[in-house]
Write a protein that holds these residues in place. Structure first.
Motif, mmCIF file in Angstrom:
data_model
loop_
_atom_site.group_PDB
_atom_site.id
_atom_site.type_symbol
_atom_site.label_atom_id
_atom_site.label_comp_id
_atom_site.label_asym_id
_atom_site.label_seq_id
_atom_site.Cartn_x
_atom_site.Cartn_y
_atom_site.Cartn_z
ATOM 1 N N LEU B 25 -14.142 1.605 28.507
ATOM 2 C CA LEU B 25 -15.234 0.693 28.158
ATOM 3 C C LEU B 25 -15.748 0.994 26.753
ATOM 4 O O LEU B 25 -16.124 0.096 26.002
ATOM 5 N N SER B 60 -20.007 -8.315 22.573
ATOM 6 C CA SER B 60 -20.598 -7.231 23.358
ATOM 7 C C SER B 60 -19.853 -7.093 24.683
ATOM 8 O O SER B 60 -19.470 -8.094 25.298
ATOM 9 N N ILE B 61 -19.669 -5.845 25.130
ATOM 10 C CA ILE B 61 -18.975 -5.669 26.411
ATOM 11 C C ILE B 61 -19.879 -6.079 27.576
ATOM 12 O O ILE B 61 -19.432 -6.148 28.711
ATOM 13 N N TRP B 62 -21.164 -6.344 27.307
ATOM 14 C CA TRP B 62 -22.094 -6.691 28.392
ATOM 15 C C TRP B 62 -22.154 -8.181 28.662
ATOM 16 O O TRP B 62 -22.915 -8.643 29.498
ATOM 17 N N VAL B 63 -21.318 -8.966 27.937
ATOM 18 C CA VAL B 63 -21.312 -10.406 28.179
ATOM 19 C C VAL B 63 -20.776 -10.718 29.582
ATOM 20 O O VAL B 63 -21.264 -11.608 30.265
ATOM 21 N N GLU B 64 -19.760 -9.960 30.009
ATOM 22 C CA GLU B 64 -19.168 -10.179 31.336
ATOM 23 C C GLU B 64 -19.202 -8.885 32.137
ATOM 24 O O GLU B 64 -18.155 -8.264 32.351
ATOM 25 N N PRO B 65 -20.379 -8.458 32.602
ATOM 26 C CA PRO B 65 -20.435 -7.156 33.287
ATOM 27 C C PRO B 65 -19.581 -7.104 34.552
ATOM 28 O O PRO B 65 -19.020 -6.058 34.875
ATOM 29 N N HIS B 68 -16.053 -5.666 34.434
ATOM 30 C CA HIS B 68 -15.819 -4.221 34.346
ATOM 31 C C HIS B 68 -15.825 -3.548 35.721
ATOM 32 O O HIS B 68 -15.303 -2.449 35.875
#
Lengths: 55, 226
Positions: B25, B60-65, B68
């Motif tokens: 991540l 941002s990696i938080w766009v599609e939590p 993950h």
């Protein structure tokens, strides 16, 4: 007698080790190479990160 | 015996899967997301204007939590799979008189990295999303052959004796690359070369770290007093 028991024990160990390795192979193929569409989407980033040739 | 094998493999696999997810991540997934901008055409390199320039930067990696969670779950399965194979290897090696502890476990882990990630990557480098590769079945066949030959070669170097064993070991390590991985006769890449190169190097570096962790944890739990 003791020798026979030791021999049985040793071959049981070999079966246990082989079983462990087979479970490992099964897990890797399920996660890395399964063609089911659902599995593919969920595993997408993992497969790319580990570089499994999956599509 | 079976209980010790299975619990050790599960503990090591879950620990390595968790840490591999954190590393991915942080270092790999952002580059996957950036590659997907080119895969989908949201961002263009060598665009119609002919400019071979595009902005650097990933979403941002938080766009599609939720995405993950899938990665985490699949890492737990994959690294547990690696752990079961590694622990089976430990058990075989101990029967042959080897000693396994945390440090030798880490070396085993790094050999796993060489066999399962580094050697195949020499022919089939880690691909950004959107890369086009040769026929899938042929690539999978080469990948599996390379993993098997590299495992055999490393195992012979570690446990073999004498010139013949070492010669065969070297041959096994080289053979897949002498045969060569299946490849296309055309480049199709849509992503910038810098991004693809960075991605490949990152994926391997994170793989090496994850395998070292897996090996060390596996060595520690396998050698713990019963």
């Amino acid at each position: 007698m003791i020798k026979a028991i030791a021999k049985t024990r040793a071959s049981t160990d070999v079966y246990a080790i082989a079983l462990t390795a087979m479970i490992g192979l099964g897990l890797i193929f399920a996660a890395g190479f399964s063609h089911a569409a659902g599995a593919h989407d969920v595993a997408h980033d993992t497969r790319h990160a580990i570089a499994f040739p999956c599509h | 015996m079976l209980r010790h094998l299975l619990t050790s493999a599960l503990i090591a696999g879950l620990a390595a899967g968790l840490l591999a997810t954190v590393l991915q991540l942080a270092f790999v997934v952002p580059l996957i997301l950036e590659g997907e901008l080119y895969e989908t055409g949201a961002r263009l390199h060598f665009s119609a204007t002919g400019s071979p320039q595009s902005p650097v930067g990933h979403p941002s990696i938080w766009v599609e939590p939720a995405r993950h969670i899938g990665t985490f779950a699949m890492n737990l399965v994959t690294w547990s799979g690696f752990a079961f194979i590694l622990i089976a290897g430990f058990a075989m090696a101990e029967r042959a008189g080897s000693r396994i502890d945390t440090k030798t476990g880490a070396i085993w882990g790094l050999c796993g990295f060489i066999a399962i990630q580094l050697a195949p990557a020499a022919g089939l480098p880690p691909e950004l999303p959107g890369s086009v590769g040769a026929d899938l079945a042929t690539r999978q066949l080469w990948w599996m052959g390379t993993v098997a030959a590299t495992m055999g070669g490393l195992g012979l170097f570690a446990f073999g004796r004498g010139a013949v064993a070492y010669g065969v070991a070297a041959l096994l390590l080289i053979l897949p690359h002498a045969i060569g991985a299946p490849e296309l006769d055309t480049y199709y890449g849509v992503a910038p070369a810098e991004l693809s190169a960075h991605y490949a190097a990152r994926a391997l570096a994170v793989g090496a770290a994850s395998w070292a962790i897996l090996g060390a944890v596996a060595g520690a739990v396998w050698s713990r007093p019963a």
